[in-house]
Design an enzyme around this catalytic site. Structure first.
Site, PDB file in Angstrom:
ATOM      1  N   ASP A 211       5.972  -7.020   6.894  1.00  0.00           N
ATOM      2  CA  ASP A 211       4.770  -7.705   6.420  1.00  0.00           C
ATOM      3  C   ASP A 211       5.014  -9.200   6.380  1.00  0.00           C
ATOM      4  OD1 ASP A 211       2.345  -8.304   5.291  1.00  0.00           O
ATOM      5  OD2 ASP A 211       2.954  -7.802   3.274  1.00  0.00           O
TER       6      ASP A 211
ATOM      7  N   ASP B  90      -3.099 -12.215   8.377  1.00  0.00           N
ATOM      8  CA  ASP B  90      -2.628 -10.991   7.730  1.00  0.00           C
ATOM      9  C   ASP B  90      -2.432  -9.877   8.747  1.00  0.00           C
ATOM     10  OD1 ASP B  90      -1.986  -8.964   6.037  1.00  0.00           O
ATOM     11  OD2 ASP B  90      -3.672  -9.233   4.692  1.00  0.00           O
TER      12      ASP B  90
END
Length: 467
Positions: A347, A120
């Site tokens: 992202d 992440d």
């Protein structure tokens, strides 16, 4: 996990949704070499994933991936909401753990114990579930047991390492503790510790990569919407405690990843056992005549101290040659120049790309005017409003994202997905407060992060052939 965001890895996302995996357990080496190292990124729906379920249909995988995207985006929107579930509020995050598309295989401790964690780029502290558990969500692989590792070390409250954690607390034994709160009420709490992390390098010149004294969270109380496929999170955000910056001496603030198109999500075919790659270190540089580079915008911390997202500046979007200036009602009414300059988050952990309502309506109108084809409603994909029947050939227009100094031309596989046998839908959708540049848009681009010079580079390429 702080507010920021998504790719690395959705990065160390598909780093989407981002999660990496280390595979073999050969004798670990502590010399990383001057050239850095490369690790496989395993998409959660890949046949190479230990959690791959062949009985799930492609449509169901798509449905799950899209739903995770909408859930993740909703928590970006809620980034300014202070968590209220825990007694001691420490770290607020807009990211839910289930959203990770890519797994990172890691070995923790000595002797090394294999597990998988979500990669992440929108998280800072790396953490995994640990024994003993006051309360833990169910995970498929065994929990990490610190008592069985010879290299596990608790971090004290007065140490410099503890001060790197966002708002740590102390227990009665002077142990540094962390608390991570997610936007949906999920959480992880536990001890801050150091441990040896081992990764399986894909390089023929470098064997296993063994990294001692990695600061991480040993979670003893974790619950919420976490998937049983992951033991925790590998944080790749640009903060002092993140995995990226703990490796600063070895990788000099540089990493790249190349996301292979997932056959279920794109219009492009690739061999089912092909893995994506993430590279760390001096050779993690994107170079060549076709490289496009744009600034990474560092934002001012908000009132909760959140400043870890990788923001880019999107100036306009072209549809079939028609350029639409990128603005949203919030940006237009903002007097904060910092807000105007950083208007979209890249992202790796979000599949779809989200654009704000004010701009999206113009974008949709321009797109529909350009495409000559039969519109279709596509249940259960009601959140994907632009779908077309593709029994016959439909020509989709060229879509270009014009970032500062970088015009990124998309292929149809970056912007449309085949959601049914005869139905293809646009994977750029209407979002909330934050715009998000998702991992479908990043596939088949070598993307390089240079955190020293605050630059992000794109190189169109075939990621199935990237080393």
């Amino acid at each position: 996990m702080n507010s920021k965001v998504f790719f690395l890895l959705s990065i160390l996302a598909f780093l989407a949704f981002s999660q990496l995996a280390l595979v073999s357990c050969r004798k670990a080496k502590t010399n990383h070499g001057l050239d850095g190292f490369t690790i496989d990124l395993i998409h959660r729906d890949s046949p190479l994933s230990p959690y791959y379920n062949p009985s799930i249909t492609s449509s169901q995988r798509l449905r799950d991936a899209f739903q995770r995207s909408f859930s993740r985006a909703s928590f970006f929107t809620k980034a300014s909401i202070h968590p209220t579930t825990l007694v001691n509020h420490t770290i607020q995050s807009d990211i839910i753990p289930e959203s990770g598309d890519y797994l990172m295989k890691i070995f923790i401790g000595m002797p090394p114990m294999k597990t998988y964690a979500s990669l992440d780029t929108g998280s800072e502290l790396t953490w995994v579930q640990c024994k003993p558990c006051t309360h833990c969500y169910k995970q498929i692989l065994p929990l990490f047991d610190p008592q069985k590792s010879s290299t596990y070390k608790i971090i004290g409250c007065q140490s410099k390492e503890c001060k790197l954690v966002n708002k740590p607390t102390c227990d009665k034994k002077n142990v540094c503790e962390y608390e991570v709160q997610y936007g949906d009420g999920s959480y992880s709490t536990g001890d801050v510790a150091s441990e040896t992390f081992t990764f399986d390098s894909t390089s023929k010149k470098v064997d296993n990569i063994s990294i001692p004294h990695v600061i991480f969270g040993c979670g003893h109380n974790n619950d919420g919407t976490f998937s049983n496929r992951t033991a925790g999170i590998v944080g790749l955000a640009d903060t002092k405690i993140s995995f990226i910056n703990q490796l600063d001496k070895q990788i000099k603030g540089k990493f790249t990843y190349c996301l292979v198109p997932n056959g279920d999500l794109s219009l492009s075919y690739h061999p089912p056992n092909t893995t994506s790659k993430i590279n760390f270190g001096p050779k993690a540089v994107v170079s060549g005549p076709n490289v496009l580079t744009t600034p990474i915008i560092r934002k001012k911390p908000d009132k909760f101290g959140n400043d870890m997202f990788y923001f880019l500046n999107l100036e306009s979007v072209s549809v079939g040659g028609k350029k639409l200036e990128f603005k949203s009602s919030q940006l237009m009414n903002s007097s904060d120049a910092d807000e105007v300059l950083g208007n979209i988050i890249i992202d790796s952990g979000t599949t779809l790309t989200f654009l704000p309502e004010y701009f999206y309506d113009k974008f949709e109108s321009s797109l529909v005017e350009t495409i000559k084809g039969k519109r279709r409603k596509s249940p259960p994909y009601n959140d994907l409003p632009i779908c077309y029947e593709t029994k016959s050939v439909v020509e989709f227009p060229k879509i270009v994202f014009h970032f500062t100094d970088a015009d990124i031309e998309m292929l149809p596989m970056n912007t449309f997905s085949k959601v049914d046998e005869d139905v293809t839908c646009l994977t750029i959708v209407k979002g909330g407060r934050y715009s998000i540049y998702g991992n479908l848009a990043q596939m088949n681009f070598l993307i390089g992060y240079d955190l020293v010079n605050h630059k992000l580079s794109f190189l169109p390429t075939d990621c199935t052939k990237h080393e």
